[in-house]
Design a protein around this motif. Structure first.
Motif, PDB file in Angstrom:
ATOM      1  N   ALA A  30      57.189  21.289  53.126  1.00  9.60           N
ATOM      2  CA  ALA A  30      57.889  21.841  51.959  1.00  9.60           C
ATOM      3  C   ALA A  30      56.918  22.311  50.881  1.00  9.60           C
ATOM      4  N   THR A  31      55.699  21.706  50.827  1.00  9.00           N
ATOM      5  CA  THR A  31      54.760  22.119  49.783  1.00  9.00           C
ATOM      6  C   THR A  31      53.757  23.156  50.280  1.00  9.00           C
ATOM      7  N   LEU A  32      53.724  23.374  51.587  1.00  7.58           N
ATOM      8  CA  LEU A  32      52.759  24.294  52.201  1.00  7.58           C
ATOM      9  C   LEU A  32      52.789  25.725  51.619  1.00  7.58           C
ATOM     10  N   PRO A  33      53.973  26.332  51.412  1.00  3.96           N
ATOM     11  CA  PRO A  33      53.995  27.726  50.962  1.00  3.96           C
ATOM     12  C   PRO A  33      53.258  27.951  49.645  1.00  3.96           C
ATOM     13  N   ASP A  34      53.303  26.969  48.735  1.00  2.00           N
ATOM     14  CA  ASP A  34      52.645  27.145  47.443  1.00  2.00           C
ATOM     15  C   ASP A  34      51.141  27.343  47.613  1.00  2.00           C
ATOM     16  N   TYR A  35      50.525  26.510  48.481  1.00  2.00           N
ATOM     17  CA  TYR A  35      49.086  26.652  48.717  1.00  2.00           C
ATOM     18  C   TYR A  35      48.781  27.980  49.379  1.00  2.00           C
ATOM     19  N   ALA A  36      49.589  28.323  50.395  1.00  2.00           N
ATOM     20  CA  ALA A  36      49.320  29.553  51.136  1.00  2.00           C
ATOM     21  C   ALA A  36      49.332  30.746  50.175  1.00  2.00           C
ATOM     22  N   ARG A  37      50.329  30.776  49.297  1.00  2.00           N
ATOM     23  CA  ARG A  37      50.423  31.904  48.381  1.00  2.00           C
ATOM     24  C   ARG A  37      49.253  31.944  47.404  1.00  2.00           C
ATOM     25  N   LEU A  38      48.964  30.762  46.845  1.00  3.41           N
ATOM     26  CA  LEU A  38      47.872  30.675  45.875  1.00  3.41           C
ATOM     27  C   LEU A  38      46.551  31.127  46.490  1.00  3.41           C
ATOM     28  N   VAL A  39      46.241  30.563  47.678  1.00  3.61           N
ATOM     29  CA  VAL A  39      44.947  30.851  48.299  1.00  3.61           C
ATOM     30  C   VAL A  39      44.866  32.308  48.724  1.00  3.61           C
ATOM     31  N   ARG A  40      45.955  32.826  49.291  1.00  2.00           N
ATOM     32  CA  ARG A  40      45.941  34.224  49.721  1.00  2.00           C
ATOM     33  C   ARG A  40      45.632  35.139  48.535  1.00  2.00           C
ATOM     34  N   GLY A  41      46.314  34.903  47.428  1.00  2.00           N
ATOM     35  CA  GLY A  41      46.101  35.745  46.248  1.00  2.00           C
ATOM     36  C   GLY A  41      44.660  35.685  45.769  1.00  2.00           C
ATOM     37  N   THR A  42      44.102  34.468  45.703  1.00  2.00           N
ATOM     38  CA  THR A  42      42.736  34.330  45.208  1.00  2.00           C
ATOM     39  C   THR A  42      41.742  34.970  46.171  1.00  2.00           C
ATOM     40  N   VAL A  43      41.974  34.780  47.476  1.00  2.00           N
ATOM     41  CA  VAL A  43      41.061  35.363  48.460  1.00  2.00           C
ATOM     42  C   VAL A  43      41.075  36.886  48.365  1.00  2.00           C
ATOM     43  N   LEU A  44      42.268  37.455  48.216  1.00  2.00           N
ATOM     44  CA  LEU A  44      42.368  38.909  48.081  1.00  2.00           C
ATOM     45  C   LEU A  44      41.529  39.395  46.907  1.00  2.00           C
ATOM     46  N   ALA A  45      41.542  38.601  45.832  1.00  2.00           N
ATOM     47  CA  ALA A  45      40.823  39.029  44.636  1.00  2.00           C
ATOM     48  C   ALA A  45      39.317  38.932  44.813  1.00  2.00           C
ATOM     49  N   ILE A  46      38.830  37.943  45.599  1.00  2.00           N
ATOM     50  CA  ILE A  46      37.368  37.776  45.654  1.00  2.00           C
ATOM     51  C   ILE A  46      36.726  38.329  46.926  1.00  2.00           C
ATOM     52  N   LYS A  47      37.551  38.736  47.921  1.00  2.00           N
ATOM     53  CA  LYS A  47      36.873  39.094  49.170  1.00  2.00           C
ATOM     54  C   LYS A  47      36.114  40.406  49.082  1.00  2.00           C
ATOM     55  N   SER A  48      36.415  41.231  48.077  1.00  2.00           N
ATOM     56  CA  SER A  48      35.664  42.481  47.937  1.00  2.00           C
ATOM     57  C   SER A  48      34.520  42.351  46.936  1.00  2.00           C
ATOM     58  N   GLN A  49      34.281  41.121  46.477  1.00  2.00           N
ATOM     59  CA  GLN A  49      33.158  40.895  45.562  1.00  2.00           C
ATOM     60  C   GLN A  49      31.836  41.178  46.290  1.00  2.00           C
ATOM     61  N   PRO A  50      30.846  41.674  45.535  1.00  2.00           N
ATOM     62  CA  PRO A  50      29.568  42.016  46.177  1.00  2.00           C
ATOM     63  C   PRO A  50      28.964  40.876  46.997  1.00  2.00           C
ATOM     64  N   TYR A  51      29.069  39.618  46.506  1.00  2.00           N
ATOM     65  CA  TYR A  51      28.384  38.559  47.252  1.00  2.00           C
ATOM     66  C   TYR A  51      29.045  38.297  48.607  1.00  2.00           C
ATOM     67  N   VAL A  52      30.358  38.578  48.704  1.00  2.00           N
ATOM     68  CA  VAL A  52      31.015  38.402  50.002  1.00  2.00           C
ATOM     69  C   VAL A  52      30.603  39.539  50.944  1.00  2.00           C
ATOM     70  N   GLU A  53      30.586  40.756  50.382  1.00  2.00           N
ATOM     71  CA  GLU A  53      30.129  41.915  51.153  1.00  2.00           C
ATOM     72  C   GLU A  53      28.717  41.660  51.683  1.00  2.00           C
ATOM     73  N   ALA A  54      27.872  41.161  50.778  1.00  2.10           N
ATOM     74  CA  ALA A  54      26.474  40.914  51.143  1.00  2.10           C
ATOM     75  C   ALA A  54      26.396  39.911  52.286  1.00  2.10           C
ATOM     76  N   ALA A  55      27.170  38.830  52.150  1.00  2.00           N
ATOM     77  CA  ALA A  55      27.154  37.802  53.183  1.00  2.00           C
ATOM     78  C   ALA A  55      27.575  38.395  54.523  1.00  2.00           C
ATOM     79  N   ARG A  56      28.539  39.328  54.459  1.00  2.00           N
ATOM     80  CA  ARG A  56      29.017  39.930  55.701  1.00  2.00           C
ATOM     81  C   ARG A  56      27.932  40.834  56.294  1.00  2.00           C
ATOM     82  N   LEU A  57      27.288  41.634  55.424  1.00  2.00           N
ATOM     83  CA  LEU A  57      26.283  42.586  55.905  1.00  2.00           C
ATOM     84  C   LEU A  57      25.086  41.880  56.527  1.00  2.00           C
ATOM     85  N   VAL A  58      24.749  40.710  55.996  1.00  2.00           N
ATOM     86  CA  VAL A  58      23.620  39.963  56.533  1.00  2.00           C
ATOM     87  C   VAL A  58      23.942  39.438  57.933  1.00  2.00           C
ATOM     88  N   GLY A  59      25.234  39.470  58.302  1.00  2.00           N
ATOM     89  CA  GLY A  59      25.600  39.097  59.657  1.00  2.00           C
ATOM     90  C   GLY A  59      26.162  37.707  59.785  1.00  2.00           C
TER      91      GLY A  59
END
Lengths: 311, 290
Positions: B160-189
């Motif tokens: 019953a409490t699972l959806p709240d976390y899923a929504r919160l985390v999804r929103g935050t991840v969407l906001a930070i996944k295009s940050q340069p440091y994430v891009e950099a981490a991806r490019l480094v392999g």
């Protein structure tokens, strides 16, 4: 506006589909055969394989799962939710019979929540930092940390057993509605008060509020005409969500006050393993909850043009 | 947003700042004290409880007295001892349910936000469908399927409490996944798993901790409510919701049986909410308390 309404209605379809799928899946996850349960539960006597198979055929349990689901959905769309094992009557009749009492309780609770929570939150915001603010927020804090049933028991203890103002149990009369409605309403009032307070404080920093103050309007006029109207948008959403919480809260409240409602029916049917009834009643409440939230969304799209053009 | 220059060599500063902010709220400190006291009660229950919670130690329905501070229940068991032992059950229901719901909700939210596309669509629709049920109703669905017991109730409250976390985390991840440091981490392999764990999860942990703390309170409330309905803990377990239900029939003659377990719940839930709000303002300066 019409496009927005249509869009929101269309969005409802996949959600309804998934909700029905979850409720259906629950029925299938059950340990045991519904037909067997039905035989042992209701008809008593000897369970012959022939009778079992006959019933399975009759209930459509011999068909593939996909076909069973399709039948379930098609039936539900026409108001056919199967038959109760315990009562041997159509589930939908039982639900409609009890829903009136539950709806009445939820609406009365919502009315009290708004009547108590709104002024409380507004006073707290207007007197931010003062003792009224602290008192309001403390009360709302305590209210939202209380178990529903416990508040109900306390109200019974004080207003029924000690003061003899209201009956402690039963349904049907206005007097019997008051204590359960307060039980539900007080809890939601706390949530609403806090939300209205923070929403009004947020709105207070907006440019149009400063303009209104600079124009020299009466503080009271500013609060009501400019502040409250804009602060109401998140509050309306919350009221929709709270109505769902109130509907769900009736499950507990109806037990405390022995009210014959849908919530009590669900609990009893879970305890007596009357699965078609559990399935039907929960699907029904979930659909009511969705429709209420849809109505709230539409209401605030009507109030706030930014929402209907934004998305 | 962050345009200040980095102050090298002050790595412990954010933690100290956050602690300072936390302890500057009297409410947050009171909440923490109450919560710590309750946790001590759960640990020290055998020492603190004057009687065995299952023993019939006196006449039934005795009002609070010097021998039995909170009275005795309908069978003659000591209510205080049952409240003390009940803390073990009721509080662990809250913690375990939140752990279950939190872990699965965070994983779903991470996957949906990070991978996007079909993964996101499927997970988000599923979460939407769960959100279509008010949480008690969702818990009822799960209990209807699994049967009434404490373990199943924890699972039910967790779901019953699972959806709240899923929504919160999804929103935050969407906001930070295009940050340069994430891009950099991806490019480094780096592998997806490593990026998720080392670069993304670490940046969403603050809101998760806040949500989880607040959820412990509501999980305890839902759990007690379900036990009150007979759908959770079963007699003779000393569980707070069940104790209130047992005393309900004799509320008029013996009010103490039902009311004291409720006081216990109220204090624990208030404490969790105070700590949660304190953490929120300590970890996220943008959302300071009023």
């Amino acid at each position: 506006m019409r496009r927005y309404v249509l869009g929101r209605l269309l969005q409802l379809i996949p959600v309804l589909f998934l909700v029905s799928l979850i409720v259906f899946a629950v029925m299938r996850l059950l340990p045991g055969d519904p037909a067997l349960l039905m035989l042992s539960g209701a008809e008593g006597g000897a369970i012959t394989p022939e009778r079992l198979n006959e019933l399975r055929e009759q209930m459509g349990l011999n068909e593939p799962l996909a076909a069973q689901y399709l039948n379930f959905v098609l039936g539900a769309l026409q108001g056919d939710l199967g038959s109760s094992i315990r009562f041997q009557v159509p589930v939908i009749d039982l639900i409609l019979d009890r829903f009136g009492s539950t709806f009445e309780l939820a609406v009365a609770g919502l009315f009290l929540a708004i009547a108590i929570g709104m002024p409380l939150g507004m006073i707290a915001a207007a007197r931010q930092g003062g003792w009224i603010d602290s008192l309001c927020m403390t009360l709302s804090y305590i209210g939202s940390s209380m178990p529903v049933y416990w508040l109900g028991l306390l109200l019974v203890l004080v207003f029924s057993f000690t003061l003899h103002w209201f009956p402690s149990a039963g349904g049907g009369s206005f007097e019997a509605l008051i204590l359960p409605a307060f039980t539900l309403g007080l809890l939601s009032a706390g949530v609403l008060a806090r939300l209205i307070r923070s929403s009004m404080l947020e709105v207070a920093t907006e440019d149009y509020m400063r303009t209104a103050r600079a124009k020299g309007l009466f503080p009271r006029l500013i609060i009501f005409r400019h502040g409250l109207k804009n602060a109401m948008i998140p509050v309306l959403t919350m009221i929709g969500l709270q109505f769902g919480a109130l509907l769900a809260g009736t499950v507990v409240t109806e037990t405390v006050f022995s009210r014959p409602g849908l919530g009590r029916l669900i609990v009893d049917s879970i305890l007596s393993k009357d699965y078609p009834l559990v399935q039907g009643a929960i699907l029904f409440l979930a659909v009511v909850y969705l429709l209420v939230n849809l109505a709230v969304d539409l209401a605030y799209a009507l109030l706030d043009p930014r929402i209907r053009y934004g998305n | 947003m962050a345009t200040e220059t980095l102050d090298v060599g002050a790595a412990e500063r954010p933690v100290r700042l956050a602690l300072g902010r936390y302890f500057s709220h009297p409410g947050a400190v009171i909440g923490l004290i109450i919560l710590v006291c309750w946790i001590l009660v759960t640990i020290l229950a055998p020492i603190l409880a004057p009687y065995n919670p299952a023993d019939l130690v006196a006449r039934a329905r005795q009002p609070p007295s010097a021998d039995h501070w909170l009275g005795t229940d309908m069978l003659g068991r000591d209510v205080l001892s049952r409240v003390i032992y009940g803390s073990r059950i009721s509080i662990s229901i809250g913690f375990i349910a939140v752990l279950l719901g939190g872990i699965s909700g965070v994983i779903l939210g991470l996957l949906a936000g990070y991978f996007g596309g079909w993964t996101d669509t499927v997970i988000s629709r599923f979460v939407d469908a769960l959100l279509a049920f008010p949480s008690i109703l969702l818990a009822l669905v799960v209990i209807a399927a699994l049967g009434a017991s404490i373990q199943n109730m924890m699972i039910a409250v967790g779901i019953a409490t699972l959806p709240d976390y899923a929504r919160l985390v999804r929103g935050t991840v969407l906001a930070i996944k295009s940050q340069p440091y994430v891009e950099a981490a991806r490019l480094v392999g780096n592998s997806h798993l490593r990026i998720l764990a080392r670069h993304i999860l670490i940046n969403v942990n603050a809101p998760i901790v806040v949500l989880a703390t607040l959820q412990i309170g509501s999980a305890i409330l839902i759990g007690a409510g379900l036990s009150f309905l007979g759908l959770g803990a079963q007699p003779p377990t000393p569980e707070w919701g069940l104790m209130s239900a047992e005393g309900r029939q004799m509320l008029q003659r013996a009010w103490w049986i039902s009311t004291f377990p409720g006081v216990a719940i109220l204090s624990v839930v208030i404490a969790c909410n105070l700590v949660g709000d304190g953490l929120r303002s300590a970890l996220d300066p943008k959302m300071r308390m009023g």
